[in-house]
Motif scaffolding. Structure first.
Motif, PDB file in Angstrom:
ATOM      1  N   ALA A  23       0.847  -1.202   0.000  1.00  0.00           N
ATOM      2  CA  ALA A  23       0.000   0.000   0.000  1.00  0.00           C
ATOM      3  C   ALA A  23       0.880   1.248   0.000  1.00  0.00           C
ATOM      4  O   ALA A  23       0.638   2.197  -0.751  1.00  0.00           O
ATOM      5  N   LEU A  24       1.925   1.235   0.830  1.00  0.00           N
ATOM      6  CA  LEU A  24       2.858   2.363   0.876  1.00  0.00           C
ATOM      7  C   LEU A  24       3.599   2.516  -0.440  1.00  0.00           C
ATOM      8  O   LEU A  24       3.871   3.630  -0.893  1.00  0.00           O
ATOM      9  N   GLU A  25       3.923   1.380  -1.074  1.00  0.00           N
ATOM     10  CA  GLU A  25       4.630   1.422  -2.361  1.00  0.00           C
ATOM     11  C   GLU A  25       3.788   2.124  -3.409  1.00  0.00           C
ATOM     12  O   GLU A  25       4.322   2.808  -4.294  1.00  0.00           O
ATOM     13  N   ILE A  68      -6.567   5.253  -2.451  1.00  0.00           N
ATOM     14  CA  ILE A  68      -6.161   6.484  -1.751  1.00  0.00           C
ATOM     15  C   ILE A  68      -5.696   7.532  -2.756  1.00  0.00           C
ATOM     16  O   ILE A  68      -6.098   8.706  -2.697  1.00  0.00           O
ATOM     17  N   LEU A  69      -4.851   7.118  -3.708  1.00  0.00           N
ATOM     18  CA  LEU A  69      -4.375   8.063  -4.725  1.00  0.00           C
ATOM     19  C   LEU A  69      -5.510   8.495  -5.656  1.00  0.00           C
ATOM     20  O   LEU A  69      -5.548   9.638  -6.102  1.00  0.00           O
ATOM     21  N   TYR A  70      -6.422   7.586  -5.945  1.00  0.00           N
ATOM     22  CA  TYR A  70      -7.611   7.929  -6.748  1.00  0.00           C
ATOM     23  C   TYR A  70      -8.403   9.027  -6.024  1.00  0.00           C
ATOM     24  O   TYR A  70      -8.858   9.988  -6.646  1.00  0.00           O
ATOM     25  N   GLY A  71      -8.568   8.850  -4.712  1.00  0.00           N
ATOM     26  CA  GLY A  71      -9.290   9.843  -3.911  1.00  0.00           C
ATOM     27  C   GLY A  71      -8.594  11.195  -3.932  1.00  0.00           C
ATOM     28  O   GLY A  71      -9.248  12.241  -4.033  1.00  0.00           O
ATOM     29  N   ILE A  72      -7.255  11.182  -3.848  1.00  0.00           N
ATOM     30  CA  ILE A  72      -6.499  12.430  -3.919  1.00  0.00           C
ATOM     31  C   ILE A  72      -6.722  13.090  -5.278  1.00  0.00           C
ATOM     32  O   ILE A  72      -6.952  14.296  -5.377  1.00  0.00           O
ATOM     33  N   GLY A  73      -6.664  12.260  -6.343  1.00  0.00           N
ATOM     34  CA  GLY A  73      -6.877  12.789  -7.685  1.00  0.00           C
ATOM     35  C   GLY A  73      -8.263  13.379  -7.874  1.00  0.00           C
ATOM     36  O   GLY A  73      -8.436  14.378  -8.575  1.00  0.00           O
ATOM     37  N   SER A  74      -9.259  12.772  -7.236  1.00  0.00           N
ATOM     38  CA  SER A  74     -10.653  13.206  -7.435  1.00  0.00           C
ATOM     39  C   SER A  74     -10.928  14.593  -6.856  1.00  0.00           C
ATOM     40  O   SER A  74     -11.916  15.237  -7.236  1.00  0.00           O
ATOM     41  N   ILE A  75     -10.097  15.047  -5.920  1.00  0.00           N
ATOM     42  CA  ILE A  75     -10.310  16.374  -5.325  1.00  0.00           C
ATOM     43  C   ILE A  75      -9.322  17.405  -5.860  1.00  0.00           C
ATOM     44  O   ILE A  75      -9.292  18.542  -5.394  1.00  0.00           O
ATOM     45  N   LEU A  76      -8.505  16.991  -6.829  1.00  0.00           N
ATOM     46  CA  LEU A  76      -7.494  17.897  -7.377  1.00  0.00           C
ATOM     47  C   LEU A  76      -7.863  18.365  -8.783  1.00  0.00           C
ATOM     48  O   LEU A  76      -8.489  17.647  -9.552  1.00  0.00           O
ATOM     49  N   THR A  77      -7.460  19.589  -9.080  1.00  0.00           N
ATOM     50  CA  THR A  77      -7.439  20.070 -10.457  1.00  0.00           C
ATOM     51  C   THR A  77      -5.971  20.084 -10.872  1.00  0.00           C
ATOM     52  O   THR A  77      -5.079  19.901 -10.035  1.00  0.00           O
ATOM     53  N   GLU A  78      -5.718  20.311 -12.147  1.00  0.00           N
ATOM     54  CA  GLU A  78      -4.328  20.345 -12.603  1.00  0.00           C
ATOM     55  C   GLU A  78      -3.550  21.449 -11.895  1.00  0.00           C
ATOM     56  O   GLU A  78      -2.395  21.272 -11.516  1.00  0.00           O
ATOM     57  N   SER A 129      -3.248   6.172 -10.789  1.00  0.00           N
ATOM     58  CA  SER A 129      -4.488   6.360 -10.029  1.00  0.00           C
ATOM     59  C   SER A 129      -4.886   7.831  -9.940  1.00  0.00           C
ATOM     60  O   SER A 129      -6.077   8.145  -9.827  1.00  0.00           O
ATOM     61  N   ILE A 130      -3.903   8.734  -9.980  1.00  0.00           N
ATOM     62  CA  ILE A 130      -4.208  10.164  -9.842  1.00  0.00           C
ATOM     63  C   ILE A 130      -4.995  10.700 -11.037  1.00  0.00           C
ATOM     64  O   ILE A 130      -6.061  11.294 -10.858  1.00  0.00           O
ATOM     65  N   PRO A 131      -4.513  10.520 -12.278  1.00  0.00           N
ATOM     66  CA  PRO A 131      -5.325  10.998 -13.410  1.00  0.00           C
ATOM     67  C   PRO A 131      -6.668  10.282 -13.526  1.00  0.00           C
ATOM     68  O   PRO A 131      -7.645  10.866 -13.996  1.00  0.00           O
ATOM     69  N   ALA A 132      -6.723   9.019 -13.095  1.00  0.00           N
ATOM     70  CA  ALA A 132      -8.001   8.303 -13.121  1.00  0.00           C
ATOM     71  C   ALA A 132      -9.004   8.984 -12.188  1.00  0.00           C
ATOM     72  O   ALA A 132     -10.182   9.143 -12.524  1.00  0.00           O
ATOM     73  N   GLY A 133      -8.536   9.397 -11.016  1.00  0.00           N
ATOM     74  CA  GLY A 133      -9.401  10.112 -10.074  1.00  0.00           C
ATOM     75  C   GLY A 133      -9.803  11.474 -10.596  1.00  0.00           C
ATOM     76  O   GLY A 133     -10.962  11.888 -10.481  1.00  0.00           O
ATOM     77  N   MET A 134      -8.852  12.190 -11.195  1.00  0.00           N
ATOM     78  CA  MET A 134      -9.142  13.522 -11.729  1.00  0.00           C
ATOM     79  C   MET A 134     -10.141  13.454 -12.884  1.00  0.00           C
ATOM     80  O   MET A 134     -10.946  14.358 -13.074  1.00  0.00           O
ATOM     81  N   ALA A 135     -10.073  12.361 -13.663  1.00  0.00           N
ATOM     82  CA  ALA A 135     -10.989  12.185 -14.791  1.00  0.00           C
ATOM     83  C   ALA A 135     -12.328  11.610 -14.356  1.00  0.00           C
ATOM     84  O   ALA A 135     -13.215  11.399 -15.191  1.00  0.00           O
ATOM     85  N   GLU A 136     -12.470  11.347 -13.053  1.00  0.00           N
ATOM     86  CA  GLU A 136     -13.695  10.754 -12.500  1.00  0.00           C
ATOM     87  C   GLU A 136     -14.037   9.442 -13.192  1.00  0.00           C
ATOM     88  O   GLU A 136     -15.203   9.145 -13.492  1.00  0.00           O
ATOM     89  N   TYR A 137     -13.015   8.653 -13.429  1.00  0.00           N
ATOM     90  CA  TYR A 137     -13.224   7.325 -14.011  1.00  0.00           C
ATOM     91  C   TYR A 137     -14.045   6.501 -13.010  1.00  0.00           C
ATOM     92  O   TYR A 137     -13.809   6.592 -11.799  1.00  0.00           O
TER      93      TYR A 137
END
Length: 207
Positions: A23-25, A68-78, A129-137
């Motif tokens: 998970a940390l990796e 977790i990274l998906y969640g971070i991405g979902s609340i971020l803009t570029e 996972s970050i762009p996937a979250g930002m794209a609301e996949y």
């Protein structure tokens, strides 16, 4: 985190350590999953751990980190992401702009397939996972693709460490040296399998 610490944790805490380390990796990409997984395979030979149990623990850890990274991405803009990368938090997470851009480009070029295929590519397998979250996949589809991709990766490396036994470090060196080639081989294998499946399906349809 150094190699000795990783080995000690797995040796002492078994499945729990494997899951948490993986998970940390995912969250801190420079932690090498190759070391964690091949050493886990070796440890299985002298403990009560099993290959299926280790694969399950590693996959659960991978999916947790990915979500977790998906969640971070979902609340971020570029713009917010660029600001984060420049802060102490970004440095703490070891998120490098170059690596993040690589993951973004991979996602833009391959779409949903990038979530699955990215699990076989160093660094990208964490950051995709970050762009996937930002794209609301779709989260459910994201989780499923992540689980399948990481399960395959975990199975290959844990099995390699198990089969290598005392020579697990030699196998690790080989894997690290040819990680790009392994990635190409894995992707090519799935591509060929997909072509074979489609061809077989078309043959049945025409009969």
């Amino acid at each position: 985190m150094d190699t000795n610490t990783i080995m000690t944790l797995i040796d002492q805490y078994g499945y729990l350590a494997v899951g948490l380390l993986i998970a940390l990796e995912n969250i801190f990409p420079p932690i090498p999953s190759e070391i964690i997984l091949t050493f886990t395979g070796f440890v299985i030979l002298s403990t009560s751990m099993t290959i299926p149990g280790a694969i399950l623990a590693a996959t659960a850890g991978s999916v947790l980190g990915a979500i977790i990274l998906y969640g971070i991405g979902s609340i971020l803009t570029e713009e917010r992401l660029n600001r984060l990368l420049a802060t102490r938090t970004g440095r703490l997470l070891r998120l490098k702009p170059r690596d993040v851009n690589r993951a973004f480009n991979f996602f833009q070029h391959h779409g949903g397939k990038a979530i699955f295929l990215g699990r076989f590519i160093p660094v990208v397998r964490s950051l995709i996972s970050i762009p996937a979250g930002m794209a609301e996949y779709p989260l459910l589809r994201f989780t499923l693709l992540s689980a399948i991709g990481t399960a395959i990766w975990n199975t290959v490396l844990i099995s390699a460490g198990y089969l290598a036994g005392d020579n697990w470090q030699t196998i690790l060196t080989t894997i690290e040296s040819f990680s790009s080639a392994i990635t190409v081989i894995v992707i090519a294998a799935f591509f060929l399998a997909g072509c074979y499946y489609l061809r077989k399906r078309r043959t049945k349809t025409t009969k």
